[in-house]
Design an enzyme around this catalytic site. Structure first.
Site, PDB file in Angstrom:
ATOM      1  N   ARG A   1     106.172  17.768  42.601  1.00  0.00           N
ATOM      2  CA  ARG A   1     104.932  17.088  42.960  1.00  0.00           C
ATOM      3  C   ARG A   1     104.463  16.263  41.759  1.00  0.00           C
ATOM      4  O   ARG A   1     104.650  16.666  40.607  1.00  0.00           O
ATOM      5  CB  ARG A   1     103.834  18.093  43.322  1.00  0.00           C
ATOM      6  CG  ARG A   1     104.033  18.769  44.685  1.00  0.00           C
ATOM      7  CD  ARG A   1     103.795  17.820  45.858  1.00  0.00           C
ATOM      8  NE  ARG A   1     103.974  18.475  47.154  1.00  0.00           N
ATOM      9  CZ  ARG A   1     105.106  18.487  47.852  1.00  0.00           C
ATOM     10  NH1 ARG A   1     106.181  17.859  47.391  1.00  0.00           N
ATOM     11  NH2 ARG A   1     105.178  19.089  49.020  1.00  0.00           N
TER      12      ARG A   1
ATOM     13  N   HIS B   1     109.112   9.373  47.057  1.00  0.00           N
ATOM     14  CA  HIS B   1     109.023  10.723  47.644  1.00  0.00           C
ATOM     15  C   HIS B   1     110.036  10.887  48.783  1.00  0.00           C
ATOM     16  O   HIS B   1     109.667  11.217  49.918  1.00  0.00           O
ATOM     17  CB  HIS B   1     107.591  11.008  48.126  1.00  0.00           C
ATOM     18  CG  HIS B   1     107.310  12.473  48.302  1.00  0.00           C
ATOM     19  ND1 HIS B   1     106.076  13.031  48.124  1.00  0.00           N
ATOM     20  CD2 HIS B   1     108.125  13.504  48.665  1.00  0.00           C
ATOM     21  CE1 HIS B   1     106.137  14.332  48.359  1.00  0.00           C
ATOM     22  NE2 HIS B   1     107.382  14.647  48.688  1.00  0.00           N
TER      23      HIS B   1
HETATM   24  P1  NDP Z   1     109.782  28.488  46.316  1.00  0.00           P
HETATM   25  O1  NDP Z   1     108.445  29.076  46.572  1.00  0.00           O
HETATM   26  O2  NDP Z   1     110.943  29.047  47.077  1.00  0.00           O
HETATM   27  O3  NDP Z   1     110.157  28.598  44.760  1.00  0.00           O
HETATM   28  C1  NDP Z   1     109.219  28.351  43.756  1.00  0.00           C
HETATM   29  C2  NDP Z   1     109.817  28.717  42.398  1.00  0.00           C
HETATM   30  O4  NDP Z   1     108.881  28.349  41.379  1.00  0.00           O
HETATM   31  C3  NDP Z   1     110.080  30.214  42.236  1.00  0.00           C
HETATM   32  O5  NDP Z   1     111.236  30.425  41.464  1.00  0.00           O
HETATM   33  C4  NDP Z   1     108.840  30.674  41.468  1.00  0.00           C
HETATM   34  O6  NDP Z   1     109.022  31.850  40.670  1.00  0.00           O
HETATM   35  C5  NDP Z   1     108.612  29.489  40.570  1.00  0.00           C
HETATM   36  N1  NDP Z   1     107.227  29.471  40.067  1.00  0.00           N
HETATM   37  C6  NDP Z   1     106.077  29.322  40.778  1.00  0.00           C
HETATM   38  N2  NDP Z   1     105.002  29.389  39.965  1.00  0.00           N
HETATM   39  C7  NDP Z   1     105.497  29.585  38.720  1.00  0.00           C
HETATM   40  C8  NDP Z   1     104.895  29.749  37.447  1.00  0.00           C
HETATM   41  N3  NDP Z   1     103.549  29.720  37.297  1.00  0.00           N
HETATM   42  N4  NDP Z   1     105.687  29.942  36.383  1.00  0.00           N
HETATM   43  C9  NDP Z   1     107.038  29.995  36.519  1.00  0.00           C
HETATM   44  N5  NDP Z   1     107.677  29.841  37.695  1.00  0.00           N
HETATM   45  C10 NDP Z   1     106.909  29.650  38.785  1.00  0.00           C
HETATM   46  O7  NDP Z   1     109.638  26.911  46.582  1.00  0.00           O
HETATM   47  P2  NDP Z   1     110.755  25.874  47.089  1.00  0.00           P
HETATM   48  O8  NDP Z   1     111.930  26.007  46.205  1.00  0.00           O
HETATM   49  O9  NDP Z   1     110.974  26.007  48.554  1.00  0.00           O
HETATM   50  O10 NDP Z   1     110.000  24.475  46.858  1.00  0.00           O
HETATM   51  C11 NDP Z   1     109.573  24.083  45.574  1.00  0.00           C
HETATM   52  C12 NDP Z   1     108.734  22.802  45.678  1.00  0.00           C
HETATM   53  O11 NDP Z   1     109.556  21.668  45.897  1.00  0.00           O
HETATM   54  C13 NDP Z   1     107.745  22.755  46.840  1.00  0.00           C
HETATM   55  O12 NDP Z   1     106.573  23.495  46.536  1.00  0.00           O
HETATM   56  C14 NDP Z   1     107.498  21.285  47.001  1.00  0.00           C
HETATM   57  O13 NDP Z   1     106.346  20.901  46.282  1.00  0.00           O
HETATM   58  C15 NDP Z   1     108.727  20.616  46.378  1.00  0.00           C
HETATM   59  N6  NDP Z   1     109.449  19.807  47.379  1.00  0.00           N
HETATM   60  C16 NDP Z   1     109.582  18.454  47.181  1.00  0.00           C
HETATM   61  C17 NDP Z   1     110.276  17.672  48.091  1.00  0.00           C
HETATM   62  C18 NDP Z   1     110.510  16.192  47.838  1.00  0.00           C
HETATM   63  O14 NDP Z   1     110.983  15.493  48.725  1.00  0.00           O
HETATM   64  N7  NDP Z   1     110.256  15.675  46.663  1.00  0.00           N
HETATM   65  C19 NDP Z   1     110.859  18.245  49.316  1.00  0.00           C
HETATM   66  C20 NDP Z   1     110.717  19.693  49.403  1.00  0.00           C
HETATM   67  C21 NDP Z   1     110.020  20.422  48.469  1.00  0.00           C
HETATM   68  P3  NDP Z   1     109.402  33.279  41.339  1.00  0.00           P
HETATM   69  O15 NDP Z   1     110.870  33.141  41.742  1.00  0.00           O
HETATM   70  O16 NDP Z   1     109.204  34.251  40.243  1.00  0.00           O
HETATM   71  O17 NDP Z   1     108.479  33.453  42.511  1.00  0.00           O
END
Ligand code: NDP
Length: 309
Positions: A224, A272
């Protein structure tokens, strides 16, 4: 009961057809033609107007039209207590992996430099880079980040991932928590951000983080726009500490025409499109959750409102 489809960005006809293929009886109301608001028990949303979801007294499930839910949680008047589910879809993930591999490979193989050479009419060979010695760091190794990390690892890169809690992924070095961020960054010559946008991650790609990357590192943001402090990234690009950035997401979108990213020689940008939600595949987890909702079964891919993802 009925599903409310509430998005100005997505095609309601295509979504209705996809949903009806799996749930032929589903009553779908296309916002703003809601009919009796008491009929609505689920809402499929993207960037809904703040406060709108409070109008439906029988709402029991909010479904995000994307993997991210920051667009839902940003609503200060979001009705409390209603479960929020997001999309987890191999089709969506696959697009993200393709983009991450392309962007990382382009920097790894100096293709950004060869693009410049071509524009200058220069015939010049650079040394062949060593894949096994190239450190790639993936910020966020959830559904999408872990797939990106594993795809890059399969090419032989030295890949690490950073998450909140420790993760065990074959071939990936796991770093977890804020205290491990600096050592993770120190080995990341190519940094790929796939974090959800939360209060903890907003602005994470700032001067301090960029300084902790090796000199000449590359930044790829496919998560994002709110993850990046634009002025800090531009300063790091201009100082030469960061050699290039590939950005798919911005704050705001569309990126304003006067924004310096558009014409910056070290920035590659796309609107995007790293991946797009495809109704034909993304409908599956949505239809499954709607089925579970009516059967009173546990819902899938729920978001923790507290952590924001
Ligand atoms: P998930 O919820 O499956 O994974 C999120 C990851 O981020 C996890 O490993 C989580 O840790 C980690 N995380 C979250 N908060 C923190 C923090 N404070 N410190 C360290 N690590 C953190 O999400 P997705 O993989 O499904 O999606 C990720 C993002 O990708 C979406 O939220 C979206 O914004 C973006 N996206 C963008 C697209 C585009 O076209 N550009 C399309 C699709 C998605 P933990 O494993 O410990 O929970």
């Amino acid at each position: 009961m009925a599903l409310l489809f509430l998005s100005k960005h997505d095609d309601p006809t295509r979504w209705s057809a996809a949903l009806h293929r799996h749930l032929p009886e589903l009553d779908i109301r296309i916002w703003p033609e809601t009919g009796d608001v008491g009929d609505i028990d689920s809402a499929l949303v993207w960037n809904h107007p703040p406060g709108e979801l409070n109008r439906y007294p029988n709402l029991r499930l909010i479904l995000s039209l994307g993997a991210g839910v920051n667009h839902v949680l940003d609503d200060p008047d979001l009705p409390p207590g209603i479960p929020i589910a997001r999309i987890v879809d191999p089709g969506l993930t696959g697009g993200m992996v393709e983009y991450a591999v392309w962007a990382a490979m382009r920097y790894h193989r100096n293709l950004d430099v060869y693009e410049r050479f071509q524009r200058e009419g220069t015939w010049k060979k650079l040394p062949m880079p060593d894949t096994a010695r190239r450190g790639i760091g993936v910020l966020g190794i959830g559904e999408i980040g872990s797939a990106c990390a594993q795809a890059l690892s399969a090419f032989g890169f030295s890949v690490a991932g950073w998450s909140r809690t420790p993760r065990t992924l074959e071939g990936i070095v796991s770093y977890a928590g804020n205290e491990s961020l600096k050592p993770f960054l120190a080995r990341s010559e190519i940094l790929i951000c796939v974090l959800p946008l939360t209060t903890a991650t907003r602005g994470i790609i700032n001067a301090e983080l960029l300084e902790a990357l090796p000199k000449g590192a590359f930044v790829i943001n496919i998560a994002r726009g709110g993850h990046v402090v634009d002025a800090d990234l531009l300063a790091a690009l201009d100082s030469g500490h960061i050699a290039g950035a590939t950005l798919d997401v911005f704050q705001p979108e569309p990126l304003p025409p006067e924004h310096p990213y558009w014409r910056h020689p070290k920035v590659t940008l796309t609107p995007h499109i790293a991946s797009l939600t495809n109704p034909d595949t993304a409908v599956l987890p949505i239809a499954e959750n709607l089925r579970r909702l009516s059967a009173g079964q546990p819902l899938l891919h729920l978001v923790d409102r507290e952590s924001g993802y």
